[in-house]
Design a protein around this motif. Sequence first.
Motif, mmCIF file in Angstrom:
data_model
loop_
_atom_site.group_PDB
_atom_site.id
_atom_site.type_symbol
_atom_site.label_atom_id
_atom_site.label_comp_id
_atom_site.label_asym_id
_atom_site.label_seq_id
_atom_site.Cartn_x
_atom_site.Cartn_y
_atom_site.Cartn_z
ATOM 1 N N ILE A 160 26.306 33.085 29.445
ATOM 2 C CA ILE A 160 25.073 32.760 30.169
ATOM 3 C C ILE A 160 25.322 32.950 31.667
ATOM 4 C CG2 ILE A 160 23.319 30.996 30.620
ATOM 5 C CD1 ILE A 160 24.193 29.653 27.979
ATOM 6 N N PRO A 161 24.768 33.987 32.275
ATOM 7 C CA PRO A 161 25.022 34.266 33.704
ATOM 8 C C PRO A 161 24.716 33.079 34.616
ATOM 9 C CG PRO A 161 23.919 36.124 32.672
ATOM 10 C CD PRO A 161 23.925 35.024 31.654
ATOM 11 N N PHE A 162 23.672 32.322 34.304
ATOM 12 C CA PHE A 162 23.281 31.172 35.129
ATOM 13 C C PHE A 162 24.397 30.137 35.235
ATOM 14 C CE2 PHE A 162 21.508 26.858 35.351
ATOM 15 C CZ PHE A 162 20.826 26.936 36.563
ATOM 16 N N MET A 163 25.209 29.982 34.181
ATOM 17 C CA MET A 163 26.241 28.947 34.145
ATOM 18 C C MET A 163 27.498 29.332 34.910
ATOM 19 S SD MET A 163 24.727 26.578 32.602
ATOM 20 C CE MET A 163 26.107 25.455 32.600
ATOM 21 N N LYS A 164 27.620 30.605 35.275
ATOM 22 C CA LYS A 164 28.843 31.047 35.943
ATOM 23 C C LYS A 164 29.051 30.378 37.293
ATOM 24 C CE LYS A 164 29.218 35.459 33.525
ATOM 25 N NZ LYS A 164 29.226 36.929 33.624
ATOM 26 N N LYS A 165 27.971 29.964 37.941
ATOM 27 C CA LYS A 165 28.110 29.315 39.246
ATOM 28 C C LYS A 165 28.748 27.927 39.132
ATOM 29 C CE LYS A 165 23.337 27.562 39.309
ATOM 30 N NZ LYS A 165 22.078 27.597 40.072
ATOM 31 N N TYR A 166 28.774 27.378 37.905
ATOM 32 C CA TYR A 166 29.384 26.070 37.702
ATOM 33 C C TYR A 166 30.833 26.162 37.219
ATOM 34 C CZ TYR A 166 24.506 24.621 37.922
ATOM 35 O OH TYR A 166 23.214 24.411 38.318
ATOM 36 N N LYS A 167 31.323 27.375 36.983
ATOM 37 C CA LYS A 167 32.717 27.535 36.570
ATOM 38 C C LYS A 167 33.619 27.253 37.764
ATOM 39 C CE LYS A 167 35.972 30.608 34.262
ATOM 40 N NZ LYS A 167 36.505 29.480 33.464
ATOM 41 N N ILE A 168 34.651 26.462 37.543
ATOM 42 C CA ILE A 168 35.511 26.017 38.639
ATOM 43 C C ILE A 168 36.397 27.155 39.141
ATOM 44 C CG2 ILE A 168 37.304 24.367 39.302
ATOM 45 C CD1 ILE A 168 36.109 22.503 37.087
ATOM 46 N N GLN A 169 37.062 27.854 38.237
ATOM 47 C CA GLN A 169 37.898 28.992 38.631
ATOM 48 C C GLN A 169 37.150 30.280 38.273
ATOM 49 O OE1 GLN A 169 42.235 28.705 37.925
ATOM 50 N NE2 GLN A 169 41.860 26.708 36.985
ATOM 51 N N LYS A 170 36.297 30.686 39.157
ATOM 52 C CA LYS A 170 35.420 31.833 38.881
ATOM 53 C C LYS A 170 36.175 33.149 38.757
ATOM 54 C CE LYS A 170 31.337 29.853 41.138
ATOM 55 N NZ LYS A 170 31.909 28.497 41.321
ATOM 56 N N ASP A 171 37.366 33.201 39.334
ATOM 57 C CA ASP A 171 38.132 34.442 39.299
ATOM 58 C C ASP A 171 38.941 34.601 38.012
ATOM 59 O OD1 ASP A 171 39.693 32.243 40.086
ATOM 60 O OD2 ASP A 171 41.198 33.540 41.007
ATOM 61 N N LYS A 172 38.855 33.601 37.121
ATOM 62 C CA LYS A 172 39.619 33.657 35.866
ATOM 63 C C LYS A 172 38.677 33.430 34.681
ATOM 64 C CE LYS A 172 43.985 32.010 37.870
ATOM 65 N NZ LYS A 172 43.491 31.744 39.231
ATOM 66 N N PRO A 173 37.929 34.438 34.287
ATOM 67 C CA PRO A 173 36.997 34.286 33.164
ATOM 68 C C PRO A 173 37.734 34.158 31.831
ATOM 69 C CG PRO A 173 37.087 36.568 33.858
ATOM 70 C CD PRO A 173 37.900 35.803 34.858
ATOM 71 N N GLU A 174 37.044 33.555 30.863
ATOM 72 C CA GLU A 174 37.621 33.456 29.521
ATOM 73 C C GLU A 174 37.731 34.843 28.893
ATOM 74 O OE1 GLU A 174 34.909 31.952 30.611
ATOM 75 O OE2 GLU A 174 34.848 29.828 30.067
ATOM 76 N N THR A 175 38.732 35.014 28.050
ATOM 77 C CA THR A 175 38.884 36.286 27.341
ATOM 78 C C THR A 175 38.930 36.027 25.836
ATOM 79 O OG1 THR A 175 41.314 36.261 27.337
ATOM 80 C CG2 THR A 175 40.202 37.231 29.271
ATOM 81 N N PHE A 176 38.485 36.987 25.059
ATOM 82 C CA PHE A 176 38.515 36.846 23.602
ATOM 83 C C PHE A 176 39.955 36.708 23.114
ATOM 84 C CE2 PHE A 176 39.036 38.737 19.394
ATOM 85 C CZ PHE A 176 38.164 37.945 18.648
ATOM 86 N N GLU A 177 40.868 37.438 23.742
ATOM 87 C CA GLU A 177 42.280 37.397 23.342
ATOM 88 C C GLU A 177 42.848 35.981 23.467
ATOM 89 O OE1 GLU A 177 46.584 39.424 24.565
ATOM 90 O OE2 GLU A 177 44.783 39.858 25.747
ATOM 91 N N ASN A 178 42.588 35.318 24.611
ATOM 92 C CA ASN A 178 43.093 33.957 24.822
ATOM 93 C C ASN A 178 42.433 32.958 23.872
ATOM 94 O OD1 ASN A 178 44.837 34.733 26.834
ATOM 95 N ND2 ASN A 178 43.507 34.105 28.512
ATOM 96 N N GLN A 179 41.151 33.127 23.653
ATOM 97 C CA GLN A 179 40.448 32.193 22.781
ATOM 98 C C GLN A 179 40.888 32.339 21.327
ATOM 99 O OE1 GLN A 179 36.514 33.361 24.038
ATOM 100 N NE2 GLN A 179 36.241 31.538 25.284
ATOM 101 N N TRP A 180 41.130 33.554 20.885
ATOM 102 C CA TRP A 180 41.604 33.781 19.519
ATOM 103 C C TRP A 180 43.016 33.223 19.340
ATOM 104 C CZ3 TRP A 180 40.298 34.121 14.826
ATOM 105 C CH2 TRP A 180 41.115 34.712 13.862
ATOM 106 N N LYS A 181 43.863 33.430 20.350
ATOM 107 C CA LYS A 181 45.219 32.880 20.307
ATOM 108 C C LYS A 181 45.171 31.358 20.238
ATOM 109 C CE LYS A 181 49.549 32.706 22.937
ATOM 110 N NZ LYS A 181 50.237 33.108 24.209
#
Length: 292
Positions: free
Chosen positions: A75-96
């Motif tokens: 959701i693009p709107f929620m990105k402004k509330y992410k604390i570390q904006k320069d480190k987005p979630e990745t599918f690889e990390n979430q699957w691991k």
Amino acid sequence: MATNESGSIFGSASLAVEYVDSLLPENPLQEPFKNAWNYMLDNYTKFQIATWGSLVVHELLYFLFCLPGFLFQFIPFMKKYKIQKDKPETFENQWKCFKVLLFNHFFIQLPLICGTYYFTEFFNIPYDWERMPRWYWILARCFGCAVIEDTWHYFLHRLLHHKRIYKYIHKIHHEFQAPFGMEAEYAHPLETLILGTGFFIGILLLCDHVILLWAWVTVRLIETIDVHSGYDIPLNPLNFIPFYAGSRHHDFHHMNFIGNYASTFTWWDRIFGTDCQFHAYYEKKKLEKKTE
């Protein structure tokens, strides 16, 4: 004398809460919940309820509470509330993370959950609806469990950051410098046992009905998934709790690998000088006064 006075205070507080409760409208969900609870008691054994019921409650609630944070990344709107904006979630990390979670949940936590039935039998913990405590007593005991767990977590978590043992156990939890909700229980099996002990101490001391087991699981999962969410959401109701640590407090810990060791509240970090944001704020104020 002091004991009598404290007992009088607690007694008065209890009467006040009971009076307020009597003024509240009847909960429309109480009767359906009562029917569902009694249906469960009539159709399942205590062992099934304490073991498989606890497992189902944990798994359903864990991934349900993780779902909002998981969806936020799309959701693009929620990105402004992410604390570390320069480190987005990745599918690889979430699957691991998901694969490690399944191992921990079914090979580490499930054997512990299997002991729940024997715990309730040994201490004669009731299951029946008639002896289920009122909501305010459940809430009060959950708060007591949170204080106990937070105290245990602060000192043992800080110990796990000791340079001689950090790389062997706790380093796994810090693989993701920008945390996300599902990562809350991503940890070395030993860490799951060490820090998880704090969860059970409160149950051992305060449990007076099996419902508290599930209520405390719910409260603890909401808290730990929230602080690992990676998002600082405005008007998050949890942030109105006095001394609540919150996501920004714990995100700082993952970002810097030091300080902010408590799980739920900030008082131990403030007492021992490890609340990095708190002390940074006051150092800034001191500097401002010197330059005036």
